[in-house]
Scaffold this active site. Structure first.
Site, PDB file in Angstrom:
ATOM      1  N   GLU A 128      34.532  21.449  21.211  1.00 50.72           N
ATOM      2  CA  GLU A 128      34.090  22.589  22.000  1.00 50.72           C
ATOM      3  C   GLU A 128      32.774  23.130  21.468  1.00 50.72           C
ATOM      4  OE1 GLU A 128      37.126  22.284  20.633  1.00 50.72           O
ATOM      5  OE2 GLU A 128      38.259  21.742  22.437  1.00 50.72           O
ATOM      6  N   HIS A 198      48.206  28.262  25.557  1.00 51.32           N
ATOM      7  CA  HIS A 198      47.842  27.894  26.932  1.00 51.32           C
ATOM      8  C   HIS A 198      47.999  29.113  27.827  1.00 51.32           C
ATOM      9  CE1 HIS A 198      48.907  24.052  25.015  1.00 51.32           C
ATOM     10  NE2 HIS A 198      48.056  23.491  25.849  1.00 51.32           N
TER      11      HIS A 198
END
Lengths: 395, 456
Positions: A128, A198
């Site tokens: 990322e 999540h």
């Protein structure tokens, strides 16, 4: 390898199931994780979904595009369309991220690589910080970089690149350089079974960062228009897409090219007794809460505002509303302490102090990590929102 | 900029560089304190080290720069690329024959059978829990199909005192260390018996008793932590190391590079075990990295490195055993790259037919299965028969189904566990107030906050 319905294993599992649970439905079973589509059943029937083209173009922000046709699509398809338009209208635009090549884990980039080629739509290695920094670099030399972080929960390795780099690129160079061509998309918010990693809504971390914009769309129309605006905005923009809505939210969406304004909230429902502010999928919880309240207190009039842009946020619309109603409730999924509700509450009490009839109420996630099995006790549910609104009304 | 200026001012200043984090980008105001700190360090113990470190090694032709003291000067300009690919160590061929008898580990029958039975058990558990997720009875699952030998081969070479950091596809390692079927089921069902108190998604196991740190979903974060734990083990003089598992995808994260580097410079007894299974969700290795796999990275960080056939349980065992010896007795990290193939989907949220042909998987299974390879070896040694295989598979399947049904009946964790463990010690006021508010809500709206499935 995997058991089929007719297989002995499938039957064995069926037999192993306790009889009391056999007919339990997902929606009512407290301990059973519901399927993504069933988690927020109110989205499908929401009044905020536009089912006809007429409805769509009644929106003043879309009037100018009324000559377009509309197409029924869900939120991931709308996001896909926005990127399709961006790639078609800007030959310097590129789309990249982890697993983006085959269409992305939420299918947002489906078909784009086939259409625009692997040099413009591509997989990145799993990093990322790497892919965001890469996007900054592309933007710094004049390209349009549309980066995907697979889940907002996984953006943190890129925190340095976003907070120290993207956000300060223009300011630190005396406006010689900028990375305004960068847009970072990421799925956020709860989904019913996401647990710690999540489910998170990290908008407030980024709202504390001068130099970037943060947007959270609530629906397919909004997602397409806001994402295109984000891509074309001369600043780096983070677009947080509520992942529960990728499939659950379906409406008629204008085809072709259109944008919606960044930095502008939208009044979804006019009212005079209390102002309620939310963003993303929380708006559907608030819609349910308001319906419950209207049933309980006939004649009650609630104004609901979709903040849409968390940074910069539209203080004018909220201030105007609170000056009318005298009451404000803010609801978000992120933990209440230092959540973005705190910023809105502080600003509104400064600006509307004498007009406020009650302390500003915040209905938010508790100050704990997002807990899998306790999710329904954690989220700012409709019940909690009703309570919060009543507290503001009865103060 | 300022720090760079100070660093390059003199070799002494360079060597007396302040510890990372102390002064990263000092402001001018901080300059004087930085200078004082540098002076302190130079006049202290580091000065002596500095002198020896800047003295160039004598052999002729070696470069004088401190950055690469092993390098020699050359007058030929050449760019290096594509060094020869590192070999892949194996013991067994695809038919389970030992290729070089000298490489066959001297493992007693019971250990070999424990390894094999654990593979079968893991495989059977995966089949049942995958299907259970498909039926909506657990929320998520990840199988280990095809990677069983990396789990059991490495686990068998470790000791109980060794600390394990997993990524998320290492259930077999935990199973080999003694995590019971019941414990696996309880975690996947997020029930009241789950050590993690139902807070995390299925497969996020952890066991203090078994020295297995709790799984975290973000990729690669465990790698630098493993280095730190390994350094701590070294400091406390323990006869133990750390093993840290990760995939070739996670090796692209910055944390991987940070971890290898810091483990190397601190000479920490850490085994970095890469399960290179060919895919990170949909991303094939060609989009993940260039160069000679993950193993080539280890050499770059100055680490002992081995590449091993990850479908050969004995090769994995030998490699980890020797790596462990080196790590502890020589105080050094070791990188092990185990080549394998992810036969299953990434997880129950994934359908791999969207990005790889189904025949790729079926062909692979036909060509090489770590379980079949190990079974052939055992059969050839006379340790295992087809009858034993059938009987074991049957009994383990029924045991798993039994535990599965039992775990399903256990209630979810009590709401008492929702606000605990955020911080140790006394709960701060906000959590106290919020917990009270949550409990009042549950009491006031029982029809909305149904708690019948939760332990009282």
């Amino acid at each position: 390898m995997f058991a089929r319905k007719s297989s002995p294993l499938f039957r064995a599992l069926r037999l192993a199931r306790p009889s009391t649970l056999r007919y339990r439905s997902y929606a009512s079973a407290s301990g059973t994780p519901p399927p993504a589509e069933g988690f927020m059943p109110s989205v499908a029937t929401s009044a905020f979904m536009n089912n006809t083209a007429d409805q769509v173009f009644r929106n003043p922000e879309l009037k100018a595009f009324a000559s377009s046709s509309t197409k029924k699509m869900n939120l991931f398809q709308a996001v896909n369309e926005a990127m399709d338009v961006a790639l078609a209208t800007d030959d310097k635009a590129v789309v990249f991220g982890e697993d983006v090549g085959f269409g992305g884990v939420f299918r947002c980039t489906m078909g784009l690589q086939e259409k625009y080629g692997a040099s413009r739509v591509f997989n990145t290695p799993l990093t990322e910080q790497g892919l965001v920094g890469f996007g900054i670099g592309m933007a710094a030399v004049g390209h349009t970089a549309i980066a995907e972080i697979q889940f907002a929960d996984y953006v943190f390795p890129a925190f340095d690149q976003i907070v120290n780099e993207a956000a300060k690129y223009r300011y630190r160079s005396g406006n010689q350089f900028d990375c305004g061509g960068l847009t970072i998309r990421m799925p956020c918010m709860a989904v019913g079974h996401g647990g710690h990693y999540h489910s998170q809504s990290p908008e407030a971390y980024f709202a504390h960062t001068p130099g970037i914009k943060v947007v959270v769309p609530r629906s397919p129309i909004q997602a397409k228009g806001l994402l295109l605006a984000a891509i074309r905005d001369p600043n780096p923009v983070i677009v947080m897409e509520p992942k529960i809505l990728y499939r659950a939210a379906v409406e008629q969406v204008p085809e072709g090219d259109y944008t919606l304004p960044l930095g502008k909230a939208e009044v979804l429902k006019q009212g005079k007794d209390v102002t309620v502010v939310g963003w993303g999928s929380q708006l559907y919880v608030l819609e349910t809460a308001i319906a419950m309240l209207e049933k309980e207190i006939p004649g009650i009039s609630v104004e609901l505002i979709d903040l849409r842009s968390v940074l910069p946020w539209d203080v004018e619309t909220i201030e105007k509303s609170v000056n009318k109603t005298g009451r404000l409730v803010i609801a978000h999924e992120a933990p209440v302490t230092s959540g973005f509700g705190a910023e809105i509450a502080a600003t509104i009490q400064e600006r509307c102090f004498l007009r406020l009839e009650a302390p500003v109420q915040r209905v938010a996630g508790w100050d704990i990590p997002f807990p899998l099995i306790f999710e329904k006790f954690y989220v700012p549910s409709a019940i909690r929102c009703v309570k919060g609104i009543k507290k503001a009304l009865n103060y | 900029m300022f720090a760079a200026a100070i660093r390059s001012a003199s070799p002494l200043a360079r060597l007396a560089r302040p510890a990372a984090g102390l002064v990263r980008t000092p402001t001018l105001a901080a300059a004087s304190s930085l200078q004082r700190m540098l002076q302190r360090q130079v006049s202290g113990t580091s000065a002596a080290q500095a002198v020896s470190a800047v003295t160039p090694p004598t052999p002729e032709g070696r470069v004088l720069f401190p950055g690469a003291t092993g390098s020699h000067y050359t007058e030929k300009m050449s760019f290096n690329r594509d060094p020869k690919a590192m070999s892949t160590y194996r013991v067994l061929d695809l038919e389970g024959n030992v290729i070089d008898p000298a490489q066959e580990p001297d493992l007693p029958k019971e250990v070999l059978l424990k390894m094999y039975k654990s593979m079968l058990t893991l495989n059977a558990m995966d089949l049942i829990l995958y299907e259970a997720q498909r039926q909506g009875r657990i929320s998520f699952y990840m199988t280990s199909y095809g990677e069983e030998a990396t789990h059991m081969g490495s686990a068998a070479a470790l000791k109980n005192d060794d600390v394990v950091y997993g990524q998320y596809r290492e259930a077999g390692v935990l199973m080999y260390r003694g995590f019971t079927i019941e414990q696996f089921m309880n975690q996947c069902y997020s029930n009241a018996m789950d050590f993690g108190k139902g807070r995390q998604m299925p497969v996020h196991y952890g066991s203090r008793e078994l020295n297995f740190q709790t799984i975290s979903s973000p990729l690669g974060t465990q790698l630098p932590q493993a280095a730190g734990s390994a350094y701590a083990l070294k400091l406390s003089g323990k006869d133990a190391c750390v093993i840290c598992y990760f995939g070739e995808g996670a090796a692209s994260e910055g944390d991987f590079h940070a971890a290898l580097n810091i483990a190397s410079t601190t000479e920490s007894p850490c085994l970095f075990f890469c399960r290179n299974n060919g895919y990170a969700i949909s991303t094939p290795v060609k989009d993940q990295y260039r160069g000679d796999g993950i193993a080539s990275r280890g050499q770059g960080y100055g680490m002992d490195t081995i590449r091993v056939d990850g479908n050969d349980a004995l090769a994995v065992y030998n490699a980890v055993k020797e790596a462990r010896r080196r790590a502890i007795s020589e105080s050094r990290p070791v990188l092990i790259e185990a080549l394998t193939y992810r036969v299953g989907h990434h997880s129950t949220s994934d359908d791999s037919s969207a990005y790889r042909p189904k025949t790729e998987v079926s062909d692979w299974i036909k060509q090489d299965s770590p379980i079949a390879r190990f079974r052939k070896y055992l059969e050839k040694k006379g340790h295992w028969t087809a009858d034993e295989e059938a009987a074991f598979k049957k009994s383990v399947r029924s045991q798993i189904l039994k535990e599965f049904a039992a775990a399903e009946k256990i209630p979810k964790p009590s709401l008492d566990h929702m606000f605990t463990d955020v911080l140790a010690g006394e709960q701060p006021w906000n959590l106290k107030e919020q917990e009270a508010e949550m409990r009042a809500l549950v009491k006031e709206f029982p029809q909305h906050y149904d708690t019948k499935d939760y332990q009282k």
